[in-house]
Design an enzyme around this catalytic site. Structure first.
Site, PDB file in Angstrom:
ATOM      1  N   LYS A  59      50.757  27.578  18.954  1.00 36.05           N
ATOM      2  CA  LYS A  59      51.386  28.559  18.064  1.00 36.05           C
ATOM      3  C   LYS A  59      52.306  29.559  18.747  1.00 36.05           C
ATOM      4  O   LYS A  59      53.233  30.063  18.153  1.00 36.05           O
ATOM      5  CB  LYS A  59      50.302  29.333  17.303  1.00 36.05           C
ATOM      6  CG  LYS A  59      49.595  28.452  16.314  1.00 36.05           C
ATOM      7  CD  LYS A  59      48.528  29.201  15.563  1.00 36.05           C
ATOM      8  CE  LYS A  59      47.795  28.231  14.656  1.00 36.05           C
ATOM      9  NZ  LYS A  59      46.728  28.859  13.905  1.00 36.05           N
ATOM     10  N   ASP A  95      49.082  32.163   8.802  1.00 36.22           N
ATOM     11  CA  ASP A  95      47.728  32.631   9.133  1.00 36.22           C
ATOM     12  C   ASP A  95      47.518  34.063   8.633  1.00 36.22           C
ATOM     13  O   ASP A  95      46.410  34.428   8.229  1.00 36.22           O
ATOM     14  CB  ASP A  95      47.484  32.593  10.644  1.00 36.22           C
ATOM     15  CG  ASP A  95      47.205  31.185  11.155  1.00 36.22           C
ATOM     16  OD1 ASP A  95      46.871  30.309  10.340  1.00 36.22           O
ATOM     17  OD2 ASP A  95      47.330  30.969  12.374  1.00 36.22           O
ATOM     18  N   GLY A 117      38.502  36.844  21.162  1.00 37.98           N
ATOM     19  CA  GLY A 117      39.595  35.904  21.401  1.00 37.98           C
ATOM     20  C   GLY A 117      40.932  36.627  21.370  1.00 37.98           C
ATOM     21  O   GLY A 117      41.053  37.713  20.783  1.00 37.98           O
ATOM     22  N   TYR A 204      36.222  26.632  10.883  1.00 34.94           N
ATOM     23  CA  TYR A 204      35.718  26.128   9.591  1.00 34.94           C
ATOM     24  C   TYR A 204      34.988  24.793   9.724  1.00 34.94           C
ATOM     25  O   TYR A 204      34.570  24.207   8.723  1.00 34.94           O
ATOM     26  CB  TYR A 204      36.834  26.032   8.547  1.00 34.94           C
ATOM     27  CG  TYR A 204      37.949  25.069   8.891  1.00 34.94           C
ATOM     28  CD1 TYR A 204      37.788  23.693   8.764  1.00 34.94           C
ATOM     29  CD2 TYR A 204      39.177  25.538   9.322  1.00 34.94           C
ATOM     30  CE1 TYR A 204      38.803  22.812   9.064  1.00 34.94           C
ATOM     31  CE2 TYR A 204      40.208  24.668   9.628  1.00 34.94           C
ATOM     32  CZ  TYR A 204      40.017  23.317   9.498  1.00 34.94           C
ATOM     33  OH  TYR A 204      41.028  22.445   9.809  1.00 34.94           O
TER      34      TYR A 204
HETATM   35  P1  NAP Z   1      44.456  29.601  21.213  1.00 38.91           P
HETATM   36  O1  NAP Z   1      45.789  30.212  21.059  1.00 38.91           O
HETATM   37  O2  NAP Z   1      44.295  28.474  22.181  1.00 38.91           O
HETATM   38  O3  NAP Z   1      43.444  30.795  21.640  1.00 38.91           O
HETATM   39  C1  NAP Z   1      42.086  30.533  21.857  1.00 38.91           C
HETATM   40  C2  NAP Z   1      41.382  31.805  22.303  1.00 38.91           C
HETATM   41  O4  NAP Z   1      40.001  31.508  22.439  1.00 38.91           O
HETATM   42  C3  NAP Z   1      41.851  32.352  23.646  1.00 38.91           C
HETATM   43  O5  NAP Z   1      41.784  33.743  23.629  1.00 38.91           O
HETATM   44  C4  NAP Z   1      40.818  31.783  24.621  1.00 38.91           C
HETATM   45  O6  NAP Z   1      40.537  32.631  25.729  1.00 38.91           O
HETATM   46  C5  NAP Z   1      39.565  31.750  23.778  1.00 38.91           C
HETATM   47  N1  NAP Z   1      38.705  30.654  24.213  1.00 38.91           N
HETATM   48  C6  NAP Z   1      38.931  29.330  24.059  1.00 38.91           C
HETATM   49  N2  NAP Z   1      37.913  28.615  24.563  1.00 38.91           N
HETATM   50  C7  NAP Z   1      37.048  29.514  25.081  1.00 38.91           C
HETATM   51  C8  NAP Z   1      35.802  29.401  25.764  1.00 38.91           C
HETATM   52  N3  NAP Z   1      35.244  28.217  26.009  1.00 38.91           N
HETATM   53  N4  NAP Z   1      35.163  30.535  26.138  1.00 38.91           N
HETATM   54  C9  NAP Z   1      35.708  31.750  25.902  1.00 38.91           C
HETATM   55  N5  NAP Z   1      36.913  31.913  25.249  1.00 38.91           N
HETATM   56  C10 NAP Z   1      37.545  30.809  24.859  1.00 38.91           C
HETATM   57  O7  NAP Z   1      43.887  29.065  19.827  1.00 38.91           O
HETATM   58  P2  NAP Z   1      44.203  29.617  18.351  1.00 38.91           P
HETATM   59  O8  NAP Z   1      45.404  28.959  17.820  1.00 38.91           O
HETATM   60  O9  NAP Z   1      44.146  31.094  18.403  1.00 38.91           O
HETATM   61  O10 NAP Z   1      42.972  29.031  17.515  1.00 38.91           O
HETATM   62  C11 NAP Z   1      41.666  29.452  17.785  1.00 38.91           C
HETATM   63  C12 NAP Z   1      40.664  28.856  16.789  1.00 38.91           C
HETATM   64  O11 NAP Z   1      40.950  29.301  15.480  1.00 38.91           O
HETATM   65  C13 NAP Z   1      40.677  27.321  16.701  1.00 38.91           C
HETATM   66  O12 NAP Z   1      39.347  26.892  16.576  1.00 38.91           O
HETATM   67  C14 NAP Z   1      41.435  27.040  15.424  1.00 38.91           C
HETATM   68  O13 NAP Z   1      41.063  25.802  14.851  1.00 38.91           O
HETATM   69  C15 NAP Z   1      40.982  28.216  14.572  1.00 38.91           C
HETATM   70  N6  NAP Z   1      41.927  28.561  13.494  1.00 38.91           N
HETATM   71  C16 NAP Z   1      41.479  28.533  12.213  1.00 38.91           C
HETATM   72  C17 NAP Z   1      42.347  28.879  11.184  1.00 38.91           C
HETATM   73  C18 NAP Z   1      41.880  28.860   9.754  1.00 38.91           C
HETATM   74  O14 NAP Z   1      42.738  28.800   8.860  1.00 38.91           O
HETATM   75  N7  NAP Z   1      40.597  28.960   9.486  1.00 38.91           N
HETATM   76  C19 NAP Z   1      43.662  29.246  11.466  1.00 38.91           C
HETATM   77  C20 NAP Z   1      44.052  29.290  12.785  1.00 38.91           C
HETATM   78  C21 NAP Z   1      43.189  28.934  13.800  1.00 38.91           C
HETATM   79  P3  NAP Z   1      41.534  32.763  26.984  1.00 38.91           P
HETATM   80  O15 NAP Z   1      42.576  33.764  26.555  1.00 38.91           O
HETATM   81  O16 NAP Z   1      40.657  33.255  28.064  1.00 38.91           O
HETATM   82  O17 NAP Z   1      42.096  31.401  27.234  1.00 38.91           O
END
Ligand code: NAP
Length: 268
Positions: A59, A95, A117, A204
């Site tokens: 993103k 979002d 996060g 989800y």
């Molecule tokens: P992203 O940009 O990759 O960011 C992920 C974040 O989570 C980062 O801050 C990362 O920390 C942290 N993280 C990941 N794995 C980790 C671990 N094992 N331990 C500790 N911290 C961890 O991802 P995103 O696009 O924000 O999406 C995140 C989640 O939200 C996904 O599961 C996605 O499917 C969900 N989501 C859901 C919706 C919905 O409509 N419900 C919409 C958007 C996203 P670091 O900064 O240290 O790397």
């Protein structure tokens, strides 16, 4: 199409294709699990793909690949939707609409909100919380990334030691921790919840994560990531076609599919 990596359990094609059928739109959504978003966005341009839904971990990189970025997406610093209008690519962030819908009944002004996060989804959450004048506390594995959000949207970066010394009205998980296939994990293993709190997990799959289950068992109010997911998908369809469907109709469809095991969410 929907592009991300991994993408094995994305609900986007199922929901979008249902909405397209019901609205009579001549379209179909396909999933492209791909680690390199540049080539996919370039293909969307040359093949005339009308909508590209962008998910984890792309993103924050997509803004640079489109021709115009919508004001909200610019302010958020993340694009999750690319609309192709006559070969010109427009980037949006739906979002924010999803978060706004999921938190529509939660009082936020001057309330303490813990955001776990600091990735693309956290940006949408922090943007919305700032608009609502909440006090934001960021907790992230990489503190520097949380600091970037605090500098941009206001708020304070904390570490796990501070969790027990601050009272949070709302807790939002924006990490993939707890998402299938690591659905036995929780981002806040030792957290004590209470009945004055709301906990929103944007994951989800499963519908009730370990985080939500533990919050519910301790009498906190819970909000599933499915609510955000549906609301942001409806916004994507509106941007694409100008048409929409009721939230309830979309939700009923997905819940029936999940209940009938026609689409398997794990851990439920
Ligand atoms: P992203 O940009 O990759 O960011 C992920 C974040 O989570 C980062 O801050 C990362 O920390 C942290 N993280 C990941 N794995 C980790 C671990 N094992 N331990 C500790 N911290 C961890 O991802 P995103 O696009 O924000 O999406 C995140 C989640 O939200 C996904 O599961 C996605 O499917 C969900 N989501 C859901 C919706 C919905 O409509 N419900 C919409 C958007 C996203 P670091 O900064 O240290 O790397």
């Amino acid at each position: 199409m929907v592009v991300g990596h991994p993408l094995t359990h994305s609900l986007s094609p199922l929901l979008h294709n249902y909405i397209y059928r019901k609205l009579g739109l001549d379209a179909v959504m396909l999933a492209f699990p791909h680690p390199q978003v540049e080539g996919v966005v370039s293909a969307a341009r040359s093949l005339g793909v009308p909508l590209t839904a962008v998910t984890i971990p792309h993103k924050e990189t997509v803004s640079a690949l489109v021709d115009e970025v919508d004001e909200v997406a610019k302010a958020v610093g993340a694009v999750n939707t690319v609309i192709n209008r006559q070969g010109r690519l427009y980037g949006y962030n739906t979002d924010v609409v999803g978060v706004s819908y999921a938190l529509r009944s939660v009082s936020l002004g001057k309330k303490n909100v813990l955001v776990v996060g600091a990735g693309g989804a956290a940006r949408a959450v922090a943007y919305f919380l700032r608009e609502k004048d909440a006090n934001i506390f960021y907790l992230n594995r990489t503190a520097d990334k949380a600091q970037v959000l605090a500098d941009k949207f206001g708020g304070t970066v904390i570490d796990t030691a501070a969790l027990s010394t601050t009272t949070f009205d709302l807790v939002v998980n924006t990490t993939p921790i707890g998402m299938y296939p690591r659905h036995q994990a929780t981002p806040l293993p030792d957290f004590i919840f209470n009945s004055d709190q709301t906990v929103f997990d944007i994951v989800y799959n499963p519908l009730e994560t370990i985080l939500l289950r533990s919050a519910r068992q301790q009498r906190a109010s819970i909000i599933s990531g499915l609510t955000m997911f549906i609301a942001q998908a409806l916004e994507q369809v509106r941007l694409l076609s100008g048409q929409t469907m009721s939230f309830k109709q979309a939700e009923d469809y997905l819940l029936t599919k999940i209940q009938n095991k026609q689409y398997e969410l794990h851990g439920n």
